[in-house]
Design a protein around this motif. Structure first.
Motif, PDB file in Angstrom:
ATOM      1  N   ARG A 240      21.531  -4.270   0.884  1.00 49.39           N
ATOM      2  CA  ARG A 240      20.472  -5.178   0.424  1.00 49.39           C
ATOM      3  C   ARG A 240      19.905  -4.765  -0.929  1.00 49.39           C
ATOM      4  N   CYS A 241      20.155  -3.528  -1.348  1.00 55.09           N
ATOM      5  CA  CYS A 241      19.687  -2.957  -2.612  1.00 55.09           C
ATOM      6  C   CYS A 241      18.173  -2.771  -2.626  1.00 55.09           C
ATOM      7  N   ASN A 242      17.753  -1.580  -2.238  1.00 60.57           N
ATOM      8  CA  ASN A 242      16.331  -1.210  -2.244  1.00 60.57           C
ATOM      9  C   ASN A 242      15.934  -0.855  -3.681  1.00 60.57           C
ATOM     10  N   ILE A 243      15.530  -1.866  -4.440  1.00 59.98           N
ATOM     11  CA  ILE A 243      15.327  -1.752  -5.886  1.00 59.98           C
ATOM     12  C   ILE A 243      14.209  -0.781  -6.248  1.00 59.98           C
ATOM     13  N   THR A 244      13.105  -0.813  -5.504  1.00 55.74           N
ATOM     14  CA  THR A 244      11.984   0.070  -5.783  1.00 55.74           C
ATOM     15  C   THR A 244      11.093   0.112  -4.558  1.00 55.74           C
ATOM     16  N   ASN A 245       9.915   0.708  -4.704  1.00 53.59           N
ATOM     17  CA  ASN A 245       8.957   0.800  -3.603  1.00 53.59           C
ATOM     18  C   ASN A 245       7.561   0.603  -4.170  1.00 53.59           C
ATOM     19  N   GLU A 246       6.882  -0.443  -3.694  1.00 53.67           N
ATOM     20  CA  GLU A 246       5.587  -0.793  -4.265  1.00 53.67           C
ATOM     21  C   GLU A 246       4.418  -0.038  -3.639  1.00 53.67           C
ATOM     22  N   SER A 247       4.682   0.875  -2.715  1.00 52.02           N
ATOM     23  CA  SER A 247       3.586   1.546  -2.013  1.00 52.02           C
ATOM     24  C   SER A 247       2.730   2.405  -2.930  1.00 52.02           C
ATOM     25  N   THR A 248       3.269   2.803  -4.087  1.00 47.13           N
ATOM     26  CA  THR A 248       2.484   3.593  -5.035  1.00 47.13           C
ATOM     27  C   THR A 248       2.022   2.775  -6.240  1.00 47.13           C
ATOM     28  N   ALA A 249       2.251   1.462  -6.211  1.00 46.04           N
ATOM     29  CA  ALA A 249       1.919   0.617  -7.365  1.00 46.04           C
ATOM     30  C   ALA A 249       0.477   0.135  -7.284  1.00 46.04           C
ATOM     31  N   MET A 250      -0.447   1.057  -7.418  1.00 45.00           N
ATOM     32  CA  MET A 250      -1.848   0.665  -7.325  1.00 45.00           C
ATOM     33  C   MET A 250      -2.715   1.668  -8.084  1.00 45.00           C
ATOM     34  N   GLY A 251      -3.750   1.174  -8.748  1.00 40.65           N
ATOM     35  CA  GLY A 251      -4.735   2.035  -9.391  1.00 40.65           C
ATOM     36  C   GLY A 251      -4.239   2.661 -10.675  1.00 40.65           C
ATOM     37  N   THR A 252      -5.142   3.387 -11.330  1.00 46.58           N
ATOM     38  CA  THR A 252      -4.834   3.996 -12.625  1.00 46.58           C
ATOM     39  C   THR A 252      -3.950   5.225 -12.494  1.00 46.58           C
ATOM     40  N   GLU A 253      -3.839   5.773 -11.281  1.00 48.72           N
ATOM     41  CA  GLU A 253      -3.028   6.963 -11.073  1.00 48.72           C
ATOM     42  C   GLU A 253      -1.646   6.615 -10.526  1.00 48.72           C
ATOM     43  N   GLU A 254      -1.205   5.388 -10.774  1.00 49.79           N
ATOM     44  CA  GLU A 254       0.086   4.939 -10.230  1.00 49.79           C
ATOM     45  C   GLU A 254       1.214   5.880 -10.609  1.00 49.79           C
ATOM     46  N   ALA A 255       1.339   6.230 -11.883  1.00 49.08           N
ATOM     47  CA  ALA A 255       2.443   7.072 -12.334  1.00 49.08           C
ATOM     48  C   ALA A 255       2.368   8.461 -11.706  1.00 49.08           C
ATOM     49  N   VAL A 256       1.159   8.990 -11.571  1.00 51.32           N
ATOM     50  CA  VAL A 256       0.992  10.314 -10.963  1.00 51.32           C
ATOM     51  C   VAL A 256       1.423  10.275  -9.505  1.00 51.32           C
ATOM     52  N   ALA A 257       1.003   9.237  -8.780  1.00 54.44           N
ATOM     53  CA  ALA A 257       1.402   9.090  -7.376  1.00 54.44           C
ATOM     54  C   ALA A 257       2.909   8.907  -7.257  1.00 54.44           C
ATOM     55  N   LEU A 258       3.481   8.138  -8.162  1.00 48.34           N
ATOM     56  CA  LEU A 258       4.924   7.905  -8.147  1.00 48.34           C
ATOM     57  C   LEU A 258       5.684   9.192  -8.441  1.00 48.34           C
ATOM     58  N   ALA A 259       5.179   9.980  -9.383  1.00 45.78           N
ATOM     59  CA  ALA A 259       5.861  11.220  -9.778  1.00 45.78           C
ATOM     60  C   ALA A 259       5.959  12.202  -8.613  1.00 45.78           C
ATOM     61  N   ARG A 260       5.038  12.113  -7.663  1.00 45.50           N
ATOM     62  CA  ARG A 260       5.081  13.014  -6.501  1.00 45.50           C
ATOM     63  C   ARG A 260       6.284  12.732  -5.608  1.00 45.50           C
ATOM     64  N   LYS A 261       6.916  11.598  -5.793  1.00 40.87           N
ATOM     65  CA  LYS A 261       8.099  11.252  -5.001  1.00 40.87           C
ATOM     66  C   LYS A 261       9.382  11.854  -5.573  1.00 40.87           C
ATOM     67  N   TYR A 262       9.258  12.601  -6.686  1.00 38.81           N
ATOM     68  CA  TYR A 262      10.446  13.122  -7.364  1.00 38.81           C
ATOM     69  C   TYR A 262      10.458  14.642  -7.365  1.00 38.81           C
ATOM     70  N   HIS A 263      11.675  15.184  -7.492  1.00 46.69           N
ATOM     71  CA  HIS A 263      11.877  16.623  -7.412  1.00 46.69           C
ATOM     72  C   HIS A 263      12.794  17.076  -8.546  1.00 46.69           C
ATOM     73  N   SER A 264      12.478  18.230  -9.103  1.00 49.83           N
ATOM     74  CA  SER A 264      13.266  18.801 -10.187  1.00 49.83           C
ATOM     75  C   SER A 264      12.866  20.256 -10.331  1.00 49.83           C
TER      76      SER A 264
END
Length: 438
Positions: free
Chosen positions: A55-79
């Protein structure tokens, strides 16, 4: 100027027509660059077809909210370079992804846990839309070209890409700029065979040892065949040297080789890296995550008091999956000769063992399943060798990386495709600014 026999030139070449390469190519063309793509397959985005159960899970909107969206999204990544994803995600996050696909003519819908898919729920629609976008923009794609080598020169044109077609014929493609979007090691049948690591290595880049990510775990446990197929909602925890490294809740599945299910897939990255370092990795499973250990003790002791006349085996009916019961009895030291043991005859030590098993059933992890089974690659080209926020190589000016080829991987739920969109966009945008002298 160098003169090449049997060569094709474009201002920018994108190696790899997967998710990151497609985003980079469309963006670069929209920003006025002469861009073309090279891919070893006979069509674009083969790996995309396998994502999200088709079905192609293009993205996830659960972190698409508020001014800290990018910070919340970045927590989903590892490096290994922990802060590296944030400047990329700040430029192109979930909202920009939704808008981008809407602009291409692909509306998205949100289903479970904020996961977003094309409205048609067909991965093929994503590729069809990208194919139309490439055709609208006159972006050529040179299919069935296996890249053998990339060389860089101080003279014009800067990059020379040596390819071989399916007939074994060699051809050279040249460009002033290069975006490497070759993916990692997952789904090798779709062309992501790790060859990008070799190309980047020849240009001086370092590889962070790749391991399978978002993958099932193998266990050293003698009763897996009896447990195979058992599902339950529980919490899994990865422990190294007695310390909890990460925990996840959700549906866990016993298999004949170990454990699977969303929580296990999320935990697998940590397990894989520690196993690669030679550490002992323990997976602890909580069968009753909605109760504390004290509450479990109170419940079971009360249950055994009320039904003291029943066998211990029968006391677990309706409490846990029936296939678990004989295994739990074996773990508590109740053998086949003791199957008639009554609840009222349980020793305090055996009661404590059952309570511990409910909350902390521990297994030794021996391995993960292979890259063929994995959804992403953890590890890749060392991101300390890339410029934060542009993804340009610090070692080779004019070379950019995007997608899974670098040491960035996301959690399950659309986050790895989001990284492909974000990094592809940022690499192309930064390149366009460089060309424009901005």
């Amino acid at each position: 100027m160098k003169v090449y026999q049997n060569s094709t030139h474009h201002q920018v070449f994108v190696i790899g027509a997967g998710a990151a390469g497609l985003m980079a190519s469309v963006t670069a063309r929209d920003l006025g660059l002469d861009v073309a793509m090279i891919d070893s397959n006979d069509r674009i985005g083969k790996k995309v077809l396998t994502t999200g159960n088709g079905r192609c899970n293009i993205t996830n909107e659960s972190t698409a909210m508020g001014t800290e969206e990018a910070v919340a999204l970045a927590r989903k990544y590892h490096s290994n370079n922990a802060g590296f994803p944030l400047p990329v995600l700040e430029q192109f996050g979930i909202r920009q992804t939704i808008d981008f696909f809407f602009m291409l003519g692909l509306p998205l819908i949100s289903l479970e846990d904020g996961r977003m898919y094309p409205m048609s729920l067909q991965a093929g629609a994503v590729l069809d839309i990208f194919q139309l976008a490439l055709e609208d923009r006159n972006v050529p794609v040179y299919f069935k070209n296996k890249v053998l080598d990339v060389t860089v020169s101080e003279e014009y044109p800067r990059f020379s890409i040596l390819c071989q077609n399916e007939a074994g014929e060699e051809h050279v493609y040249t460009s002033e700029y290069l975006i490497l979007c070759t993916g990692g090691l997952t789904a090798p049948k779709t062309g992501t065979d790790g060859s990008g690591y070799t190309l980047a290595g020849r240009l001086g880049h370092t590889l962070v040892n790749p391991v399978p990510g978002i993958v099932q775990l193998k266990l050293d446990y003698p009763h897996l065949k009896e447990l195979s197929g058992v599902k339950f909602d529980g919490t899994g925890r990865i422990l190294v040297n007695g310390e909890v490294i990460r925990s996840e809740f959700g549906e866990i599945l016993f298999t004949d080789y170990g454990l699977s299910g969303p929580p296990i897939l999320q935990l697998s990255r940590k397990a894989a890296f520690y196993l690669a370092q030679g550490e002992e990795v323990i997976l602890s499973v909580d069968l009753m995550p909605d109760r504390t250990e004290e509450e479990v003790a109170e419940f079971l002791n009360g249950h055994w008091r009320i039904f003291g006349h029943r066998t211990v085996a029968n006391s677990f009916i309706g409490v846990v999956n029936k296939k678990l019961i004989p295994i739990l009895l074996k773990e508590a030291g109740i053998g086949e000769s003791d199957t008639g043991l009554l609840c009222r005859d349980l020793t305090e030590e055996t009661k404590h063992t059952f309570i511990r098993l409910m909350k902390q059933w521990a297994f030794r992890v021996t391995d993960t399943n292979s890259f063929t089974n994995a959804q992403t690659t953890a590890g890749g080209i060392d991101t300390t060798e890339l410029t934060e926020g542009t993804l340009e190589s610090r070692l080779v000016p004019g070379l950019y990386l995007a997608g899974e080829v670098m040491d960035v991987d996301g959690d399950c739920g659309g986050y790895n495709l989001q990284w492909a969109w974000s990094s592809g966009y940022v690499a192309a945008t930064a390149l366009a600014k460089r060309v424009a002298g901005v």
